[in-house]
Scaffold this motif. Structure first.
Motif, mmCIF file in Angstrom:
data_model
loop_
_atom_site.group_PDB
_atom_site.id
_atom_site.type_symbol
_atom_site.label_atom_id
_atom_site.label_comp_id
_atom_site.label_asym_id
_atom_site.label_seq_id
_atom_site.Cartn_x
_atom_site.Cartn_y
_atom_site.Cartn_z
ATOM 1 N N GLY A 116 90.592 -8.958 19.859
ATOM 2 C CA GLY A 116 91.609 -9.402 20.811
ATOM 3 C C GLY A 116 92.568 -8.294 21.185
ATOM 4 N N GLU A 117 92.936 -7.473 20.214
ATOM 5 C CA GLU A 117 93.794 -6.313 20.520
ATOM 6 C C GLU A 117 93.076 -5.367 21.470
ATOM 7 N N GLN A 118 91.779 -5.152 21.245
ATOM 8 C CA GLN A 118 91.016 -4.236 22.096
ATOM 9 C C GLN A 118 90.875 -4.767 23.516
ATOM 10 N N LEU A 119 90.717 -6.081 23.661
ATOM 11 C CA LEU A 119 90.685 -6.674 25.003
ATOM 12 C C LEU A 119 92.015 -6.449 25.721
ATOM 13 N N ALA A 120 93.108 -6.638 24.981
ATOM 14 C CA ALA A 120 94.432 -6.421 25.567
ATOM 15 C C ALA A 120 94.616 -4.959 25.953
ATOM 16 N N ALA A 121 94.184 -4.034 25.078
ATOM 17 C CA ALA A 121 94.315 -2.604 25.363
ATOM 18 C C ALA A 121 93.531 -2.226 26.613
ATOM 19 N N ALA A 122 92.324 -2.768 26.738
ATOM 20 C CA ALA A 122 91.498 -2.472 27.912
ATOM 21 C C ALA A 122 92.163 -2.995 29.187
ATOM 22 N N TYR A 123 92.758 -4.177 29.106
ATOM 23 C CA TYR A 123 93.444 -4.752 30.265
ATOM 24 C C TYR A 123 94.634 -3.878 30.672
ATOM 25 N N ILE A 124 95.436 -3.468 29.691
ATOM 26 C CA ILE A 124 96.627 -2.660 29.990
ATOM 27 C C ILE A 124 96.215 -1.318 30.586
ATOM 28 N N ALA A 125 95.167 -0.706 30.015
ATOM 29 C CA ALA A 125 94.687 0.568 30.542
ATOM 30 C C ALA A 125 94.223 0.418 31.989
#
Length: 540
Positions: free
Chosen positions: A52-61
């Protein structure tokens, strides 16, 4: 011609108002989209180190790229950091006593030097026989070596049991908390030849009961190596300026509460963290878009979405120690944490105004109809503290805590989007005001003592703990002037091992120790400085 001249200002004013309304609608839609995505169930609470953190990071990037920001991480927009490396309890770990199953991590915790092995036997209280599992009361050996660390004392007992041909060891009556014992799994230890476990109070009462006869025990210990990492997301606007404004917000949250930081510990639901801190992350992205499209060119801008904040400022501390820019060129840092619940009664809280004499001038752009509470300290329970430690002026924007804080009920439908937009406009105006100002001077401020949930204490030592330190004890990240720690001779980098007779293994035990003292009390503080241990007198 004369008749139409007076209409021109009115026409321009109308066009300006309409343009502003259109811009506000776009900003509101963006905020709602960002928060709805980040606080959605499929991100499972954005716990550091999870999918879930990685999905959020990808979205922010992706949003940073869309806004036109340059990547400034180690891997595109991403900067990865270590949170924890040690051992975890494997699913194969079991404990069966008299045909009743007990839960690993709750009722019992394997010790880090335990052998990975299955054993069984019949144990009799106060009778430890060769070729059998031993039951050891911690109270019988806790004072055997007062200079040894608690984990070392446990390890020595198991070594003695190995010599006497025990097949396993179960400890009970230990005074440590489960949190403290879990921290021991971070220790680098050599496995012994037999399994060994620590048990909690509930199981300890069963094992230590005066009328206990014997126990049929089947136990298996399995430990697996683990490496937990977090990810910061970093974007940059390079205006070729000689100073840089840093704008940040953490995007991680609690997941299902696995790190024991939930205020609804019995509710294993997803903690979506809409206000904490999808709201600050959305504000970060919207400010990035606004500033990229502006004419504010006298500063560069570093936008960072931090992870690991909920674990103790891991991401922001890592960034300040591995910064993609020279922090000596940092103009100031703005941190937004929980800016989604603006309420007319509570208003907006701004911390850090004592970190530069220029803040009083820049903050004059504050909306007149907005209630604002100011605090001078550059430290506090959020990421601006890491930058203050590097002598960067900071401001911390916060709309206050609420009944949903650190609970599964912190959802997107409770966000005050209009209120959040007004805060973003305020911050933008403040940044615009700084466009023509020289680099801000830094000033030190008083310290804010950090606490864990539920802590109750009336004294402070006057140190800022290093929340990223997990090797046992509390590492000092800063010492407040004139406080007890400074007077005792503590320095940055010292590791606090003991306060009075109370051992310190983590923040929970540190706060518990503080709670046992009152103003005026005299005691000692045991520290490790380099490879040398010292005991210093201290008075609260």
């Amino acid at each position: 011609m004369k008749k139409s001249t007076w209409l021109l200002p009115l026409l321009l004013a109308t066009v300006t108002v309409q343009a502003q309304k259109k811009a506000d609608r776009k900003a509101l839609n963006n905020l709602q989209s960002h928060i709805n995505y980040l606080a959605a169930d499929n991100l499972e609470g954005r716990r550091t180190g999870t999918a879930g953190e990685q999905l959020a990071a990808a979205y922010i990037a992706a949003q940073m790229k869309q806004a036109g920001l340059q990547p400034k991480g180690d891997d595109g927009y991403l900067q990865t950091f270590l949170v924890r490396e040690g051992k975890d309890i494997d699913a194969a770990t079991t404990l069966d006593i008299n045909h009743k199953q007990y839960t690993p991590g709750t009722h019992f915790i394997p010790l880090p030097f335990s052998a990975a092995k299955r054993v069984k036997g019949e144990i009799i209280p106060n009778v430890n026989e060769p070729e059998n599992i031993w039951l050891i009361d911690v109270a019988d050996f806790i004072g055997s070596n007062p200079h040894a660390k608690p984990l070392e004392r446990y390890q020595q007992q198991v070594k003695e049991a190995v010599k006497d041909q025990a097949t396993g060891v179960i400890f009970f009556n230990g005074k440590e908390t489960p949190s403290e014992v879990r921290q021991w799994l971070n220790e680098n230890t050599t496995p012994l030849s037999i399994p060994a476990i620590w048990t909690n109070d509930e199981l300890g009462k069963l094992l230590g009961a005066e009328d206990a006869n014997s126990f049929v025990v089947n136990m298996e210990v399995a430990l697996k190596p683990t490496k937990r990492t977090g990810t910061n997301v970093i974007g940059y606007i390079d205006n070729g300026a000689d100073k840089t404004i840093i704008i940040g917000a953490h995007y991680d949250h609690l997941g299902y509460g696995e790190d024991h930081n939930s205020l609804a510990p019995n509710d294993k639901a997803i903690h979506n963290g809409a206000d904490d801190n999808a709201s600050g992350t959305a504000a970060l992205l919207e400010l990035a878009r606004m500033i990229k499209g502006s004419k504010l060119r006298n500063n560069n801008y570093l936008f960072t979405a931090f992870s690991g904040e909920e674990l103790g400022l891991f991401g922001s501390k890592f960034l300040t120690e591995h910064s993609p820019i020279d922090l000596k060129q940092a103009n100031f840092m703005i941190n937004m944490d929980m800016v989604g619940r603006l309420d007319a009664t509570k208003g907006l809280q701004i911390g850090g105004i004592g970190t530069s004499p220029t803040w009083s001038t820049l903050l004059q752009v504050a909306p007149k109809n907005l209630k604002i509470t100011y605090d001078s300290s550059g430290t506090g329970p959020s990421d601006h503290t890491s930058f203050y430690r590097k002598e960067v002026p900071v401001l911390f924007f916060f709309t206050g805590s609420h009944a949903d804080y650190h609970k599964p009920t912190d959802d997107a439908d409770k966000i005050n989007y209009e209120g959040e937009l007004s805060i973003i406009r305020f911050i933008y105006d403040l940044i615009a005001q700084a466009n023509d100002q020289p680099k801000l001077a830094f000033t030190k401020t008083r310290e804010v003592q950090q606490a864990t949930a539920g802590a109750r204490f009336s004294v402070t030592l006057g140190i800022m703990p290093d929340y990223t330190y997990t090797k046992g004890g509390i590492r000092v990240d800063g010492v407040s002037e004139g406080k007890a720690a400074q007077k005792a001779g503590l320095a940055t980098g010292d590791i606090i091992l003991q306060l009075g007779t109370l051992n310190i293994s983590d923040m929970e035990s540190y706060m518990k120790a503080l709670a046992s003292f009152k103003k005026g009390d005299k005691t000692t503080v045991k520290i490790k400085r380099g490879n040398i241990e010292k005991t210093l007198p201290v008075q609260f």
